[in-house]
Write an enzyme that holds these catalytic residues in place. Structure first.
Site, PDB file in Angstrom:
ATOM      1  N   HIS A  61       0.911  -0.986   0.044  1.00 27.85           N
ATOM      2  CA  HIS A  61      -0.101   0.065   0.022  1.00 27.85           C
ATOM      3  C   HIS A  61       0.938   1.077  -0.097  1.00 27.85           C
ATOM      4  CE1 HIS A  61      -3.827   2.359   0.466  1.00 27.85           C
ATOM      5  NE2 HIS A  61      -3.057   2.871   1.230  1.00 27.85           N
ATOM      6  N   HIS A  63       1.048   5.478  -1.287  1.00 27.69           N
ATOM      7  CA  HIS A  63       0.717   6.644  -2.133  1.00 27.69           C
ATOM      8  C   HIS A  63       1.938   7.460  -2.586  1.00 27.69           C
ATOM      9  CE1 HIS A  63      -3.697   5.933  -1.294  1.00 27.69           C
ATOM     10  NE2 HIS A  63      -3.007   5.898   0.247  1.00 27.69           N
ATOM     11  N   TYR A 123      -5.003   7.538  -7.164  1.00 24.16           N
ATOM     12  CA  TYR A 123      -6.273   8.325  -7.529  1.00 24.16           C
ATOM     13  C   TYR A 123      -6.108   9.773  -7.890  1.00 24.16           C
ATOM     14  CZ  TYR A 123      -5.302   9.855  -2.573  1.00 24.16           C
ATOM     15  OH  TYR A 123      -4.834  10.342  -1.352  1.00 24.16           O
ATOM     16  N   HIS A 209     -11.730   3.906  -2.966  1.00 20.63           N
ATOM     17  CA  HIS A 209     -10.936   4.724  -2.120  1.00 20.63           C
ATOM     18  C   HIS A 209     -11.557   4.229  -0.642  1.00 20.63           C
ATOM     19  CE1 HIS A 209     -10.063   8.261   0.282  1.00 20.63           C
ATOM     20  NE2 HIS A 209      -8.990   8.286  -0.532  1.00 20.63           N
ATOM     21  N   ARG A 212     -16.298   6.135   2.309  1.00 16.58           N
ATOM     22  CA  ARG A 212     -16.624   7.807   2.352  1.00 16.58           C
ATOM     23  C   ARG A 212     -16.845   8.306   1.011  1.00 16.58           C
ATOM     24  NH1 ARG A 212     -12.556  10.156   3.623  1.00 16.58           N
ATOM     25  NH2 ARG A 212     -11.002   8.086   4.073  1.00 16.58           N
ATOM     26  N   GLU A 239     -10.172   3.221   8.897  1.00 16.42           N
ATOM     27  CA  GLU A 239      -8.860   3.866   9.332  1.00 16.42           C
ATOM     28  C   GLU A 239      -9.008   4.916  10.599  1.00 16.42           C
ATOM     29  OE1 GLU A 239      -4.903   6.501   7.311  1.00 16.42           O
ATOM     30  OE2 GLU A 239      -6.754   6.098   6.253  1.00 16.42           O
ATOM     31  N   HIS A 273      -5.589  -0.599   6.226  1.00 16.44           N
ATOM     32  CA  HIS A 273      -5.468  -0.174   7.804  1.00 16.44           C
ATOM     33  C   HIS A 273      -6.380  -1.102   8.362  1.00 16.44           C
ATOM     34  CE1 HIS A 273      -3.557   3.229   6.362  1.00 16.44           C
ATOM     35  NE2 HIS A 273      -4.597   3.815   5.340  1.00 16.44           N
ATOM     36  N   ASP A 324       2.464   3.247   2.725  1.00 13.09           N
ATOM     37  CA  ASP A 324       1.384   4.279   2.814  1.00 13.09           C
ATOM     38  C   ASP A 324       1.992   5.663   2.598  1.00 13.09           C
ATOM     39  OD1 ASP A 324      -1.287   5.467   2.761  1.00 13.09           O
ATOM     40  OD2 ASP A 324      -1.677   5.121   4.936  1.00 13.09           O
TER      41      ASP A 324
END
Length: 445
Positions: A61, A63, A123, A209, A212, A239, A273, A324
């Protein structure tokens, strides 16, 4: 092409091997033979390693652009939600060229830490304001090129992102800074995804994602797309307690229950998470044979909490690891944190042994690389040499090296038989300078 290495210690599927000759051919392990003398190996042309060899590590994971936030989010305290404002600021300044430069440096930093495969939860799809680039996948292609040049295998977890958030009153519209993340609909996301193709060092996966950002009806559409494509599906899950409260308030279900009711929780699913889970959540993930991807250094940096790793493992959930937001890029530290956080929670040691920690750090199949993660004949030839005589590891039992070593102790990294790191140096050269040159312009006024 055939290449060989010799190591005094190697973590084999049968246990710790001594004096191991490791041979690869065409990027695949052809033989791993313990009990071969150093001189004999040298006479046969093997490269002599001095440390402990483990399989290549899997960062499940990531980003990449979050790396630009390291060392810039700690003034005046703050929360996860104020940290997010800094993240939006960085995201707004990226274009395909700057993203390539940043991601190449970040992936090279991962390689220096022993990572040979990365799952990039992607994303930042479009231009600021949401208009697509001439190539709608230009940002994803920048990541593909960056990983290839850095010598790291990539799983592009192309991410569905449709709404701005969730409260007990329902989903909110996208904020201006979120527009570039969204495709407009789940169907449009699927159409853009269809233009992406696997290649020799890239796999195309899928991600939601979060509950939410993706309403339930769209989760169900995404499940149909996922079933048609096959492959893995990842999602941020629980998370923050606020996410659970919003999901329960509006839907009457937890995030895991929503994803499960949409048909997304399966053996192909990774809950990223998985920090604030109910007993039923744990049971649902375990029954499905799903994976929980823990990111301990991020979860503590953002004050998220400590997830129920031992309970998940006992329920039958596989554990994987990610860095992350890259507050730290050190998969050995992420692995060690699984055990250390459990010790803090329970007051007990030995919740996860060294073999279990190494297994969590090498879960390449959960990011769509099924033939990577063990030092075994027929597997892709990935290996990492760890210095066993550094100031951190000197005197350590080689079988327990994961509990003493850090990324700074990685000396050699091989991916698919190709040498990426030698003597602790990346083939691209000065990675620190690459990082600084990519990050500092993103913070200029």
């Amino acid at each position: 092409m055939r290449r060989s290495w010799w190591a005094p210690f190697a973590h084999l599927p049968t246990g710790l091997g001594r004096d191991v000759l490791i041979c690869e051919e065409d990027g695949v392990f052809a033989a791993l033979t313990p009990g071969v003398g150093r001189e004999e190996a040298a006479q046969g042309g093997a490269s002599l390693l001095e440390g402990v060899v483990i399989p290549g590590l899997a960062n499940c994971h990531s980003h990449a652009f979050h790396r630009a936030l390291r060392g810039r989010t700690h003034s005046d305290g703050g929360t996860f939600w104020t940290w997010r404002e800094g993240m939006y600021r960085v995201a707004a300044r990226l274009d395909p060229d700057s993203y390539y430069r940043l991601a190449r440096a970040v992936f090279a930093e991962m390689a220096l830490a022993g990572v040979t495969s990365v799952g990039e939860f992607h994303y930042v799809h479009h231009a600021p304001g949401g208009a697509p680039y001439a190539d709608p996948n230009a940002m994803g292609e920048a990541l593909r090129a960056a990983a290839r040049d850095a010598g790291v295998r990539l799983t592009l977890l192309d991410t569905l992102y449709l709404r701005g958030g969730l409260t007990e009153a329902g989903h909110s519209d996208l904020a201006p800074e979120q527009l570039r993340f969204a495709d407009g609909s789940a169907h449009a996301w699927g159409e853009r995804l269809d233009a992406l193709r696997d290649d020799a060092t890239t796999r195309i996966g899928m991600a939601m994602h979060s509950v939410r950002a993706v309403p339930f009806d769209d989760l169900a559409i995404a499940r149909e797309i996922a079933d048609q494509r096959g492959g893995v599906v990842h999602a941020h899950v629980s998370e923050q307690p606020a996410e659970n409260a919003a999901a329960l308030g509006f839907y009457g279900r937890t995030p895991v229950e929503l994803l499960g009711d949409a048909g997304l929780v399966s053996s192909r699913f990774s809950a990223v998470h998985a920090t604030h889970l109910t007993e039923r959540d744990v049971s649902l993930l375990g029954s499905a044979g799903a994976t929980a991807c823990f990111c301990p250094t991020t979860e503590r940096d953002l004050a998220d909490g400590i997830g129920p790793a031992r309970a998940l493992a006992e329920a039958g959930v596989r554990l994987s690891l990610g860095s992350d937001q890259h507050a730290v890029v050190d998969l050995l530290e992420e692995a060690r944190a699984l055990e250390m956080h459990e010790r803090l929670l329970t007051g007990e040691r030995g919740r996860f042994g060294p073999d279990a920690l190494l297994s969590a750090a090498t879960q390449h199949p959960t990011i769509q690389w099924d033939d990577v993660g063990t030092l075994a004949v027929g597997e892709r030839a990935d290996l990492v040499e760890i210095d066993r005589r550094s100031t951190r590891t000197a005197g350590s039992d080689p079988s327990q090296i994961v509990l003493s070593a850090s990324a700074a102790d990685v000396r050699t990294v091989v991916r698919d038989g190709e040498v990426i790191v030698t003597g602790g140096a990346h083939r691209l050269g000065d990675v620190a300078t690459l990082l600084a040159d990519a990050i500092e312009p993103l913070w200029e006024d």
